[in-house]
Design an enzyme around this catalytic site. Structure first.
Site, PDB file in Angstrom:
ATOM      1  N   ARG A  57      -2.132 -11.335  -3.883  1.00 49.48           N
ATOM      2  CA  ARG A  57      -2.105  -9.906  -4.223  1.00 49.48           C
ATOM      3  C   ARG A  57      -1.335  -9.121  -3.164  1.00 49.48           C
ATOM      4  O   ARG A  57      -0.767  -8.076  -3.450  1.00 49.48           O
ATOM      5  CB  ARG A  57      -3.539  -9.356  -4.297  1.00 49.48           C
ATOM      6  CG  ARG A  57      -4.373  -9.927  -5.396  1.00 49.48           C
ATOM      7  CD  ARG A  57      -5.668  -9.176  -5.549  1.00 49.48           C
ATOM      8  NE  ARG A  57      -5.408  -7.735  -5.653  1.00 49.48           N
ATOM      9  CZ  ARG A  57      -6.376  -6.834  -5.787  1.00 49.48           C
ATOM     10  NH1 ARG A  57      -7.636  -7.215  -5.802  1.00 49.48           N
ATOM     11  NH2 ARG A  57      -6.106  -5.555  -5.897  1.00 49.48           N
TER      12      ARG A  57
ATOM     13  N   ILE B  93     -14.675   1.601   8.832  1.00 44.59           N
ATOM     14  CA  ILE B  93     -14.118   2.164   7.596  1.00 44.59           C
ATOM     15  C   ILE B  93     -14.890   1.699   6.369  1.00 44.59           C
ATOM     16  O   ILE B  93     -15.255   2.508   5.508  1.00 44.59           O
ATOM     17  CB  ILE B  93     -12.608   1.794   7.451  1.00 44.59           C
ATOM     18  CG1 ILE B  93     -11.837   2.212   8.698  1.00 44.59           C
ATOM     19  CG2 ILE B  93     -12.028   2.381   6.177  1.00 44.59           C
ATOM     20  CD1 ILE B  93     -11.693   3.707   8.891  1.00 44.59           C
TER      21      ILE B  93
ATOM     22  N   ASN C 223       0.804  -1.231   0.000  1.00 41.58           N
ATOM     23  CA  ASN C 223       0.000   0.000   0.000  1.00 41.58           C
ATOM     24  C   ASN C 223       0.832   1.273   0.000  1.00 41.58           C
ATOM     25  O   ASN C 223       0.297   2.359  -0.181  1.00 41.58           O
ATOM     26  CB  ASN C 223      -1.002  -0.023   1.166  1.00 41.58           C
ATOM     27  CG  ASN C 223      -2.106  -1.025   0.923  1.00 41.58           C
ATOM     28  OD1 ASN C 223      -2.208  -1.587  -0.166  1.00 41.58           O
ATOM     29  ND2 ASN C 223      -2.909  -1.284   1.933  1.00 41.58           N
TER      30      ASN C 223
ATOM     31  N   ARG D 292      -8.105  -1.529  -8.031  1.00 40.93           N
ATOM     32  CA  ARG D 292      -8.709  -0.234  -7.727  1.00 40.93           C
ATOM     33  C   ARG D 292      -7.676   0.852  -7.528  1.00 40.93           C
ATOM     34  O   ARG D 292      -7.913   2.017  -7.809  1.00 40.93           O
ATOM     35  CB  ARG D 292      -9.554  -0.306  -6.463  1.00 40.93           C
ATOM     36  CG  ARG D 292     -10.568  -1.367  -6.358  1.00 40.93           C
ATOM     37  CD  ARG D 292     -11.221  -1.254  -5.023  1.00 40.93           C
ATOM     38  NE  ARG D 292     -11.351   0.136  -4.678  1.00 40.93           N
ATOM     39  CZ  ARG D 292     -12.204   0.967  -5.229  1.00 40.93           C
ATOM     40  NH1 ARG D 292     -12.973   0.519  -6.178  1.00 40.93           N
ATOM     41  NH2 ARG D 292     -12.276   2.220  -4.885  1.00 40.93           N
TER      42      ARG D 292
HETATM   43  C1  EPZ Z   1      -6.516   2.261   1.153  1.00 42.17           C
HETATM   44  O1  EPZ Z   1      -7.666   2.150   0.332  1.00 42.17           O
HETATM   45  C2  EPZ Z   1      -5.873   0.875   1.160  1.00 42.17           C
HETATM   46  N1  EPZ Z   1      -5.496   0.498  -0.195  1.00 42.17           N
HETATM   47  C3  EPZ Z   1      -6.858  -0.149   1.731  1.00 42.17           C
HETATM   48  O2  EPZ Z   1      -6.178  -1.412   1.801  1.00 42.17           O
HETATM   49  C4  EPZ Z   1      -7.222   0.272   3.151  1.00 42.17           C
HETATM   50  O3  EPZ Z   1      -8.183  -0.627   3.675  1.00 42.17           O
HETATM   51  C5  EPZ Z   1      -7.825   1.691   3.119  1.00 42.17           C
HETATM   52  O4  EPZ Z   1      -6.878   2.605   2.510  1.00 42.17           O
HETATM   53  C6  EPZ Z   1      -8.145   2.210   4.522  1.00 42.17           C
HETATM   54  O5  EPZ Z   1      -6.996   2.221   5.301  1.00 42.17           O
HETATM   55  C7  EPZ Z   1      -4.339   0.986  -0.723  1.00 42.17           C
HETATM   56  O6  EPZ Z   1      -3.638   1.759  -0.108  1.00 42.17           O
HETATM   57  C8  EPZ Z   1      -3.990   0.535  -2.115  1.00 42.17           C
HETATM   58  P1  EPZ Z   1      -9.958   5.089   1.773  1.00 42.17           P
HETATM   59  P2  EPZ Z   1      -8.498   3.489  -0.089  1.00 42.17           P
HETATM   60  O7  EPZ Z   1     -10.083   6.064   0.658  1.00 42.17           O
HETATM   61  O8  EPZ Z   1      -7.563   4.614  -0.278  1.00 42.17           O
HETATM   62  C9  EPZ Z   1     -14.620   5.838   1.487  1.00 42.17           C
HETATM   63  C10 EPZ Z   1      -5.882  -3.706   1.448  1.00 42.17           C
HETATM   64  O9  EPZ Z   1      -6.471  -4.688   1.924  1.00 42.17           O
HETATM   65  N2  EPZ Z   1     -14.328   6.709   0.336  1.00 42.17           N
HETATM   66  O10 EPZ Z   1      -9.176   5.487   2.982  1.00 42.17           O
HETATM   67  O11 EPZ Z   1      -9.396   3.119  -1.210  1.00 42.17           O
HETATM   68  C11 EPZ Z   1     -14.335   4.367   1.225  1.00 42.17           C
HETATM   69  O12 EPZ Z   1     -15.424   3.741   0.575  1.00 42.17           O
HETATM   70  C12 EPZ Z   1      -6.691  -2.494   1.001  1.00 42.17           C
HETATM   71  O13 EPZ Z   1      -4.642  -3.612   1.314  1.00 42.17           O
HETATM   72  C13 EPZ Z   1     -15.337   7.466  -0.214  1.00 42.17           C
HETATM   73  O14 EPZ Z   1     -16.491   7.409   0.228  1.00 42.17           O
HETATM   74  O15 EPZ Z   1      -9.368   3.725   1.220  1.00 42.17           O
HETATM   75  C14 EPZ Z   1     -14.122   3.847   2.626  1.00 42.17           C
HETATM   76  O16 EPZ Z   1     -15.377   3.574   3.216  1.00 42.17           O
HETATM   77  C15 EPZ Z   1      -8.187  -2.701   1.162  1.00 42.17           C
HETATM   78  N3  EPZ Z   1     -15.061   8.289  -1.260  1.00 42.17           N
HETATM   79  C16 EPZ Z   1     -13.459   5.026   3.345  1.00 42.17           C
HETATM   80  O17 EPZ Z   1     -13.741   6.182   2.547  1.00 42.17           O
HETATM   81  C17 EPZ Z   1     -13.787   8.383  -1.784  1.00 42.17           C
HETATM   82  O18 EPZ Z   1     -13.588   9.159  -2.749  1.00 42.17           O
HETATM   83  C18 EPZ Z   1     -11.942   4.901   3.490  1.00 42.17           C
HETATM   84  O19 EPZ Z   1     -11.423   4.616   2.198  1.00 42.17           O
HETATM   85  C19 EPZ Z   1     -12.770   7.600  -1.220  1.00 42.17           C
HETATM   86  C20 EPZ Z   1     -13.048   6.777  -0.154  1.00 42.17           C
END
Ligand code: EPZ
Length: 428
Positions: free
Chosen positions: A406, A336, A23, A96
């Site tokens: 992955r 989250i 990540n 993603r």
């Molecule tokens: C990152 O995803 C990580 N992935 C995820 O790890 C991790 O679970 C997540 O951060 C939370 O720590 C990578 O870094 C590649 P967010 P990201 O934006 O950036 C909502 C793994 O298993 N949201 O912090 O996509 C979203 O739906 C993966 O390694 C919106 O609503 O996570 C979630 O509920 C899984 N609108 C919350 O925010 C947006 O535009 C946090 O998501 C963006 C996010």
């Protein structure tokens, strides 16, 4: 497709070397689009997601050279003044994190078309905050046929407040505001180590980002299309989620494992909870040791997932597997993602007792788990099934193991090195 066969109920004992962070690597690789110079990465983990990210960069017109080392990958990446600024659905839907090309491509080339990623097993995962960032920094955005089309002759600094912490949207803001015209103040940002590492890399390439690791970033944009770039190699930091997964596996099997090449500080809350559950944690010179050899009864400990430095959502499923054999019940609250309890159904098959409604699960500890065939559904759910299988008496088959590949490099090899009986087989 490969599947894993695990003979459980054996304590893990020995050393596990942690690989570079998936990540951290993914956004940092995408940020190389901004560099005027060749970007040299070291300690990239050997994961299918990293291979895929490099493939996407090639698809976008990047010149990519990859060198496979034994335990990691090095890569040299160069972008020049022309690129193919389209990230198609067939690529983005498979990973993603590809959405993070949006900012760098827009900043450098002024126009970009990136597919909306769509949902995944753990939730709808919208990218509205990524789009909000681009608009705030002066881009014209249209959504057409499932694509985000962003255009901006010039990016202009702005103040941005996120309604809630988003790792990806924070990173998108950093990779775009750092070359905009003027100073942006961005609040309620991600403080995750991976985000800090991305900021450090951008600063080494000439960006001026202050406040990394705090709730507010002040970014003095260079008013240019690119960053000057760095002559120094960019070393990917150890994967804290991989380290946390193996730490929980060591505790759950009442073993003793040295987690090497890891940063305990990045796992403060997990190590605190492991100690609360009765495990000994000893800091070492390049990581920490988990010693659960004298652990009779695992104490049930409630967790609530939260942005860093809170309990990582990416370790929630693994914690549930561990708590499934605790002496008593506890609650696990997932704050989250809206659908991150898929692993419950498969843990049931191993004998775990878990009830959940909405985002709160109650785990009723049982005396033992028993091996059974199970199916991985997403990356971290697979990790929880592996921990369940390592605890269970008898044999467990874990199917669709491509999910685990992955995010966990050579997981069967690393587990075998600490005494686990794991065999990787191919379904005919
Ligand atoms: C990152 O995803 C990580 N992935 C995820 O790890 C991790 O679970 C997540 O951060 C939370 O720590 C990578 O870094 C590649 P967010 P990201 O934006 O950036 C909502 C793994 O298993 N949201 O912090 O996509 C979203 O739906 C993966 O390694 C919106 O609503 O996570 C979630 O509920 C899984 N609108 C919350 O925010 C947006 O535009 C946090 O998501 C963006 C996010």
């Amino acid at each position: 497709m490969d599947y894993l066969l695990i003979e459980g109920a054996r304590p893990l004992k020995g050393d596990i070397e942690i690989s570079g962070s998936k990540n951290a690597a993914l956004p940092m690789l995408m940020a190389s689009i901004l560099s005027k110079k060749i970007s040299h990465f070291t300690n990239l983990p050997r994961l299918s997601d990293v291979d895929f990210a490099l493939k996407i960069l090639i698809e976008l017109g990047g010149n990519v050279r990859m060198i496979r080392e034994h335990n990691s990958i090095s890569a040299y990446i160069e972008f020049d003044d022309k690129a193919n600024c389209v990230a198609p659905y067939e690529l983005v839907r498979k990973m993603r994190a590809s959405i993070s090309v949006l900012g760098p491509l827009l900043a450098r080339y002024g126009k970009v078309k990136v597919s909306l990623p769509g949902g995944c097993a753990i939730g709808a995962r919208p990218v509205d905050l990524h789009i909000m960032v681009m608009e705030k920094l002066g881009a014209k955005i249209t959504i057409e046929d499932g694509y985000i089309i962003a255009e901006a002759d010039k990016l202009k600094a702005n103040d941005i407040v996120f309604p809630f912490v988003s790792v990806g949207a924070t990173q998108a803001a950093m990779m775009t505001a750092c070359v905009a015209d003027g100073t942006s103040v961005i609040r309620n940002v991600s403080m995750e180590p991976e985000t800090v590492e991305l900021g450090n890399m951008l600063n080494s390439m000439g960006a001026k980002i202050e406040g990394l690791g705090t709730e507010t970033l002040t970014i003095k944009g260079l008013n240019s299309k690119t960053l000057p770039g760095s002559d120094n190699p960019i070393h990917i930091l150890p994967d804290r989620i991989e380290a946390g997964t193996y730490a929980i596996a060591a505790a759950a099997t009442r073993g003793k494992v040295n987690i090497k090449n890891s940063i305990p500080k990045h796992l403060d809350i997990l190590l605190y909870n492991l100690k609360e559950s009765g495990v000994n944690i000893l800091q070492t010179d390049n990581g920490f040791t988990v010693d659960a050899t004298r652990l009779d009864n695992i104490k049930p400990i409630d967790i609530v997932t939260a942005p860093y430095p809170g309990f990582p959502t990416d370790l929630q499923a693994q914690w549930m597997a561990y708590m499934s054999v605790a002496c008593g019940s506890c609650t696990i609250t997932e704050k989250i993602f809206e659908n991150r309890f898929i692993h419950i159904g498969e843990l049931f098959r191993l004998g775990a007792r878990v009830k959940h409604s909405a985002n709160v699960a109650t785990v009723y500890g049982v005396k033992k788990l028993t091996g059974a065939p199970v199916m991985a559904t997403d990356l971290r759910a697979s990790a929880s099934l592996i921990i369940g299988a390592l605890i269970a008496e008898g044999t467990t088959e874990i199917h669709r193991v491509y999910h685990i590949d992955r995010g966990y490099e050579r997981i069967d090899e690393k587990l075998k090195n600490v005494g686990a009986k794991v065999t990787r087989l191919r379904e005919v």
